[in-house]
Design a protein around this motif. Sequence first.
Motif, PDB file in Angstrom:
ATOM      1  N   LEU A   1      36.404  10.056 -45.737  1.00  0.00           N
ATOM      2  CA  LEU A   1      37.763   9.656 -45.403  1.00  0.00           C
ATOM      3  C   LEU A   1      38.804  10.187 -46.375  1.00  0.00           C
ATOM      4  N   GLY A   2      38.438  10.325 -47.662  1.00  0.00           N
ATOM      5  CA  GLY A   2      39.424  10.804 -48.620  1.00  0.00           C
ATOM      6  C   GLY A   2      38.903  10.787 -50.037  1.00  0.00           C
ATOM      7  N   ALA A   3      39.729  11.322 -50.927  1.00  0.00           N
ATOM      8  CA  ALA A   3      39.352  11.395 -52.335  1.00  0.00           C
ATOM      9  C   ALA A   3      40.604  11.353 -53.202  1.00  0.00           C
ATOM     10  N   ALA A   4      40.404  10.904 -54.438  1.00  0.00           N
ATOM     11  CA  ALA A   4      41.453  10.926 -55.446  1.00  0.00           C
ATOM     12  C   ALA A   4      40.823  11.439 -56.740  1.00  0.00           C
ATOM     13  N   PHE A   5      41.616  12.130 -57.526  1.00  0.00           N
ATOM     14  CA  PHE A   5      41.115  12.730 -58.754  1.00  0.00           C
ATOM     15  C   PHE A   5      42.001  12.307 -59.915  1.00  0.00           C
TER      16      PHE A   5
ATOM     17  N   THR B   1      33.128   6.202 -44.739  1.00  0.00           N
ATOM     18  CA  THR B   1      33.044   5.164 -43.711  1.00  0.00           C
ATOM     19  C   THR B   1      31.854   4.252 -43.944  1.00  0.00           C
ATOM     20  N   ASP B   2      30.789   4.819 -44.523  1.00  0.00           N
ATOM     21  CA  ASP B   2      29.582   4.028 -44.759  1.00  0.00           C
ATOM     22  C   ASP B   2      28.725   4.714 -45.814  1.00  0.00           C
ATOM     23  N   GLU B   3      27.784   3.962 -46.366  1.00  0.00           N
ATOM     24  CA  GLU B   3      26.927   4.477 -47.430  1.00  0.00           C
ATOM     25  C   GLU B   3      26.030   5.609 -46.936  1.00  0.00           C
ATOM     26  N   GLU B   4      25.585   5.543 -45.703  1.00  0.00           N
ATOM     27  CA  GLU B   4      24.728   6.599 -45.157  1.00  0.00           C
ATOM     28  C   GLU B   4      25.439   7.950 -45.174  1.00  0.00           C
ATOM     29  N   SER B   5      26.706   7.974 -44.794  1.00  0.00           N
ATOM     30  CA  SER B   5      27.481   9.225 -44.820  1.00  0.00           C
ATOM     31  C   SER B   5      27.619   9.755 -46.240  1.00  0.00           C
ATOM     32  N   GLU B   6      27.891   8.857 -47.181  1.00  0.00           N
ATOM     33  CA  GLU B   6      28.002   9.270 -48.577  1.00  0.00           C
ATOM     34  C   GLU B   6      26.684   9.862 -49.075  1.00  0.00           C
ATOM     35  N   LEU B   7      25.585   9.190 -48.789  1.00  0.00           N
ATOM     36  CA  LEU B   7      24.277   9.679 -49.240  1.00  0.00           C
ATOM     37  C   LEU B   7      23.892  10.996 -48.570  1.00  0.00           C
ATOM     38  N   ASP B   8      24.273  11.175 -47.309  1.00  0.00           N
ATOM     39  CA  ASP B   8      24.029  12.458 -46.637  1.00  0.00           C
ATOM     40  C   ASP B   8      24.720  13.582 -47.403  1.00  0.00           C
ATOM     41  N   PHE B   9      25.950  13.346 -47.851  1.00  0.00           N
ATOM     42  CA  PHE B   9      26.673  14.343 -48.635  1.00  0.00           C
ATOM     43  C   PHE B   9      26.011  14.575 -49.989  1.00  0.00           C
ATOM     44  N   VAL B  10      25.607  13.509 -50.656  1.00  0.00           N
ATOM     45  CA  VAL B  10      25.023  13.613 -51.999  1.00  0.00           C
ATOM     46  C   VAL B  10      23.785  14.508 -52.000  1.00  0.00           C
ATOM     47  N   VAL B  11      22.967  14.435 -50.960  1.00  0.00           N
ATOM     48  CA  VAL B  11      21.734  15.228 -50.938  1.00  0.00           C
ATOM     49  C   VAL B  11      21.915  16.584 -50.255  1.00  0.00           C
TER      50      VAL B  11
ATOM     51  N   THR C   1      35.926   8.754 -54.188  1.00  0.00           N
ATOM     52  CA  THR C   1      35.837   9.144 -52.784  1.00  0.00           C
ATOM     53  C   THR C   1      35.729   7.904 -51.913  1.00  0.00           C
ATOM     54  N   VAL C   2      36.137   8.050 -50.673  1.00  0.00           N
ATOM     55  CA  VAL C   2      36.069   6.964 -49.708  1.00  0.00           C
ATOM     56  C   VAL C   2      35.292   7.462 -48.492  1.00  0.00           C
TER      57      VAL C   2
ATOM     58  N   VAL D   1      35.143  21.182 -50.631  1.00  0.00           N
ATOM     59  CA  VAL D   1      35.271  21.720 -49.283  1.00  0.00           C
ATOM     60  C   VAL D   1      34.168  21.148 -48.400  1.00  0.00           C
ATOM     61  N   ALA D   2      32.943  21.063 -48.937  1.00  0.00           N
ATOM     62  CA  ALA D   2      31.837  20.490 -48.171  1.00  0.00           C
ATOM     63  C   ALA D   2      32.106  19.028 -47.849  1.00  0.00           C
ATOM     64  N   ALA D   3      32.626  18.278 -48.808  1.00  0.00           N
ATOM     65  CA  ALA D   3      32.912  16.854 -48.578  1.00  0.00           C
ATOM     66  C   ALA D   3      33.940  16.688 -47.470  1.00  0.00           C
ATOM     67  N   PHE D   4      34.980  17.525 -47.471  1.00  0.00           N
ATOM     68  CA  PHE D   4      36.039  17.400 -46.481  1.00  0.00           C
ATOM     69  C   PHE D   4      35.517  17.575 -45.065  1.00  0.00           C
ATOM     70  N   SER D   5      34.430  18.318 -44.901  1.00  0.00           N
ATOM     71  CA  SER D   5      33.893  18.554 -43.562  1.00  0.00           C
ATOM     72  C   SER D   5      32.668  17.688 -43.261  1.00  0.00           C
ATOM     73  N   THR D   6      32.324  16.768 -44.156  1.00  0.00           N
ATOM     74  CA  THR D   6      31.168  15.908 -43.960  1.00  0.00           C
ATOM     75  C   THR D   6      31.550  14.708 -43.087  1.00  0.00           C
ATOM     76  N   PRO D   7      30.788  14.452 -42.031  1.00  0.00           N
ATOM     77  CA  PRO D   7      31.069  13.266 -41.212  1.00  0.00           C
ATOM     78  C   PRO D   7      31.048  12.005 -42.080  1.00  0.00           C
TER      79      PRO D   7
END
Length: 105
Positions: A15-19, A34-44, A31-32, A6-12
């Motif tokens: 784009l999407g995910a597959a399981f 837009t950029d590595e910075e967005s992914e890392l923001d979610f990770v932390v 997960t997909v 749920v947190a990932a879905f609302s993270t700027p």
Amino acid sequence: ARGDLVAAFSTPGWLGAAFRNVGKLNWWTMTVWTDEESELDFVVSEPHASAIIDFPDMVVGGESRSVVLPASELPIDWDAALELLLADQDFQFGATDWFADEAAP
């Protein structure tokens, strides 16, 4: 884990995910972003950061792998993703024999 999704879905930048599930205990997430910075923001961020801390207590092993693709090559299916990821391992702990099994012809 559900709160994580749920947190990932609302993270700027998300784009999407597959399981994928292979057997009872072998789970994959792709997960997909837009950029590595967005992914890392979610990770932390929470709840992902807490889930990662608890991860070793819940699983036998784990890996993280990344690949950067142009948007024109998306979506990508699991077989193609696994082939790309075989060469690049970002992180591993514990027993991770299952990735080798996935790559077997």
